[in-house]
Design a protein around this motif. Structure first.
Motif, PDB file in Angstrom:
ATOM      1  N   LYS A  10     -67.673 107.106   4.965  1.00  0.00           N
ATOM      2  CA  LYS A  10     -68.360 105.883   4.561  1.00  0.00           C
ATOM      3  C   LYS A  10     -68.970 105.133   5.738  1.00  0.00           C
ATOM      4  O   LYS A  10     -69.746 104.207   5.544  1.00  0.00           O
ATOM      5  CB  LYS A  10     -67.398 104.966   3.806  1.00  0.00           C
ATOM      6  N   ARG A  48     -77.866 109.459  -2.388  1.00  0.00           N
ATOM      7  CA  ARG A  48     -78.032 108.031  -2.550  1.00  0.00           C
ATOM      8  C   ARG A  48     -77.004 107.323  -1.696  1.00  0.00           C
ATOM      9  O   ARG A  48     -75.908 107.858  -1.460  1.00  0.00           O
ATOM     10  CB  ARG A  48     -77.943 107.595  -4.012  1.00  0.00           C
ATOM     11  N   GLN A  49     -77.400 106.142  -1.204  1.00  0.00           N
ATOM     12  CA  GLN A  49     -76.477 105.378  -0.388  1.00  0.00           C
ATOM     13  C   GLN A  49     -76.299 104.004  -0.991  1.00  0.00           C
ATOM     14  O   GLN A  49     -77.281 103.279  -1.209  1.00  0.00           O
ATOM     15  CB  GLN A  49     -76.968 105.243   1.050  1.00  0.00           C
ATOM     16  N   ASP A  50     -75.054 103.639  -1.244  1.00  0.00           N
ATOM     17  CA  ASP A  50     -74.715 102.349  -1.796  1.00  0.00           C
ATOM     18  C   ASP A  50     -73.697 101.675  -0.884  1.00  0.00           C
ATOM     19  O   ASP A  50     -72.870 102.356  -0.260  1.00  0.00           O
ATOM     20  CB  ASP A  50     -74.135 102.511  -3.203  1.00  0.00           C
ATOM     21  N   PRO A  51     -73.732 100.350  -0.814  1.00  0.00           N
ATOM     22  CA  PRO A  51     -72.783  99.624   0.048  1.00  0.00           C
ATOM     23  C   PRO A  51     -71.340 100.001  -0.282  1.00  0.00           C
ATOM     24  O   PRO A  51     -70.935 100.016  -1.441  1.00  0.00           O
ATOM     25  CB  PRO A  51     -73.063  98.158  -0.292  1.00  0.00           C
ATOM     26  N   ASN A  79     -77.734 100.893 -12.942  1.00  0.00           N
ATOM     27  CA  ASN A  79     -76.782 101.353 -11.919  1.00  0.00           C
ATOM     28  C   ASN A  79     -77.363 102.470 -11.045  1.00  0.00           C
ATOM     29  O   ASN A  79     -76.665 103.006 -10.175  1.00  0.00           O
ATOM     30  CB  ASN A  79     -75.454 101.798 -12.538  1.00  0.00           C
ATOM     31  N   GLN A  80     -78.622 102.810 -11.259  1.00  0.00           N
ATOM     32  CA  GLN A  80     -79.289 103.757 -10.369  1.00  0.00           C
ATOM     33  C   GLN A  80     -80.104 103.030  -9.294  1.00  0.00           C
ATOM     34  O   GLN A  80     -80.782 103.667  -8.482  1.00  0.00           O
ATOM     35  CB  GLN A  80     -80.176 104.708 -11.174  1.00  0.00           C
ATOM     36  N   THR A  81     -80.012 101.716  -9.276  1.00  0.00           N
ATOM     37  CA  THR A  81     -80.557 100.940  -8.163  1.00  0.00           C
ATOM     38  C   THR A  81     -79.822 101.345  -6.895  1.00  0.00           C
ATOM     39  O   THR A  81     -78.597 101.277  -6.830  1.00  0.00           O
ATOM     40  CB  THR A  81     -80.372  99.433  -8.418  1.00  0.00           C
ATOM     41  N   SER A  82     -80.577 101.793  -5.899  1.00  0.00           N
ATOM     42  CA  SER A  82     -79.946 102.325  -4.701  1.00  0.00           C
ATOM     43  C   SER A  82     -81.018 102.678  -3.671  1.00  0.00           C
ATOM     44  O   SER A  82     -82.218 102.554  -3.940  1.00  0.00           O
ATOM     45  CB  SER A  82     -79.138 103.581  -5.052  1.00  0.00           C
ATOM     46  N   TYR A 134     -82.357 105.917  -1.785  1.00  0.00           N
ATOM     47  CA  TYR A 134     -82.311 107.373  -1.935  1.00  0.00           C
ATOM     48  C   TYR A 134     -82.869 108.037  -0.683  1.00  0.00           C
ATOM     49  O   TYR A 134     -83.957 107.708  -0.223  1.00  0.00           O
ATOM     50  CB  TYR A 134     -83.108 107.810  -3.160  1.00  0.00           C
ATOM     51  N   ARG A 163     -86.231 102.849  -1.470  1.00  0.00           N
ATOM     52  CA  ARG A 163     -85.404 101.790  -2.061  1.00  0.00           C
ATOM     53  C   ARG A 163     -85.860 101.589  -3.489  1.00  0.00           C
ATOM     54  O   ARG A 163     -86.968 101.108  -3.734  1.00  0.00           O
ATOM     55  CB  ARG A 163     -85.523 100.504  -1.254  1.00  0.00           C
ATOM     56  N   THR A 204     -85.261  99.878  -7.186  1.00  0.00           N
ATOM     57  CA  THR A 204     -84.640  98.803  -7.951  1.00  0.00           C
ATOM     58  C   THR A 204     -84.973  99.012  -9.425  1.00  0.00           C
ATOM     59  O   THR A 204     -86.133  99.155  -9.783  1.00  0.00           O
ATOM     60  CB  THR A 204     -85.158  97.431  -7.506  1.00  0.00           C
TER      61      THR A 204
END
Lengths: 112, 114
Positions: A104, B36-39, B84-87, B89, B110, B112
């Protein structure tokens, strides 16, 4: 569970010091190990990678140490500089599927 | 000049709309990836492509499909996008048979979904 784990979400080091970033993995089949650097709003870039047949690789200020029995690898950055401030992602892969599993990330902050 | 490109860089869509993300590379790499990268979640592998029309699911393929008709192009398609596919890529490529730990990443898209 996480197959590749970076237990420290953040690390702060003074300029000139040694930054040590750690990564643990679970899969015995992993035989490629890599460290990537990522600035905010940018894409990851490869810093250094090793295969499992070596336990250490140096490249300038960067050294990767691999401990296969402990399922652990680390990145040491000597003479750390403020421009080293970034998120560091470890990654591991193995087998014939060419997949990398990423940790992460650890946010390294080098203070002047 | 070794390069991975992504289009578009920014995209806003409404829920239920279709989304097409494009990726190109000029290195003749066989293997390409969509992440995909999410916080707090890091990079998650959606799909991997080993060559033209040779695609395989990654860790989170649900809600996505891919297309690779030329070695240098790899598309990610969202049929009926969800919020929920906001991310962000990322597309990546590697030589595959060489050191596949060495992946080259595009600049990211990005997305949205409202």
């Amino acid at each position: 569970g996480q197959q590749v784990k970076q237990s420290s979400p953040s690390l702060t080091v003074q300029e000139g010091g040694i930054s040590i970033l750690n990564c643990d993995y679970e899969n015995d089949m992993f035989d490629y190990f890599a460290w990537y650097k990522k600035y905010p709003d940018n894409s990851p870039t490869l810093l250094i990678s090793v295969r499992s047949n070596v336990d250490k690789r140096e490249d300038g200020r960067l050294t990767v140490f691999l401990n296969k029995s402990g399922k652990h690898f680390s990145l040491h950055i000597t003479a750390s500089q403020p421009e080293d401030t970034a998120v560091y992602l470890c990654a591991a892969g193995g087998g014939s599927n060419y997949k990398l599993t990423f940790g992460k990330g650890t946010l390294l902050t080098v203070t002047p | 000049d070794m390069k991975v490109t992504q289009m578009p860089r920014y995209l806003i869509k409404r829920m239920g709309e279709n989304v097409l993300l494009e990726c190109g590379q000029d290195m003749s790499h066989e293997t390409m990836y969509w992440y995909r990268q999410d916080p707090g979640l890091g990079l998650q592998l959606i799909y991997i492509s080993y060559d033209v029309d040779s695609n395989s699911e990654g860790d989170i393929p649900k809600g996505y499909r891919v297309s690779r008709k030329k070695r240098e192009h790899f598309s990610l398609i969202l049929d009926s996008a969800k919020t929920n596919q906001t991310s962000v890529y990322f597309c990546a490529s590697s030589s595959g048979t060489g050191n596949y730990a060495e992946q080259f990443f595009g600049p990211g898209t990005r997305l949205t979904v409202l």
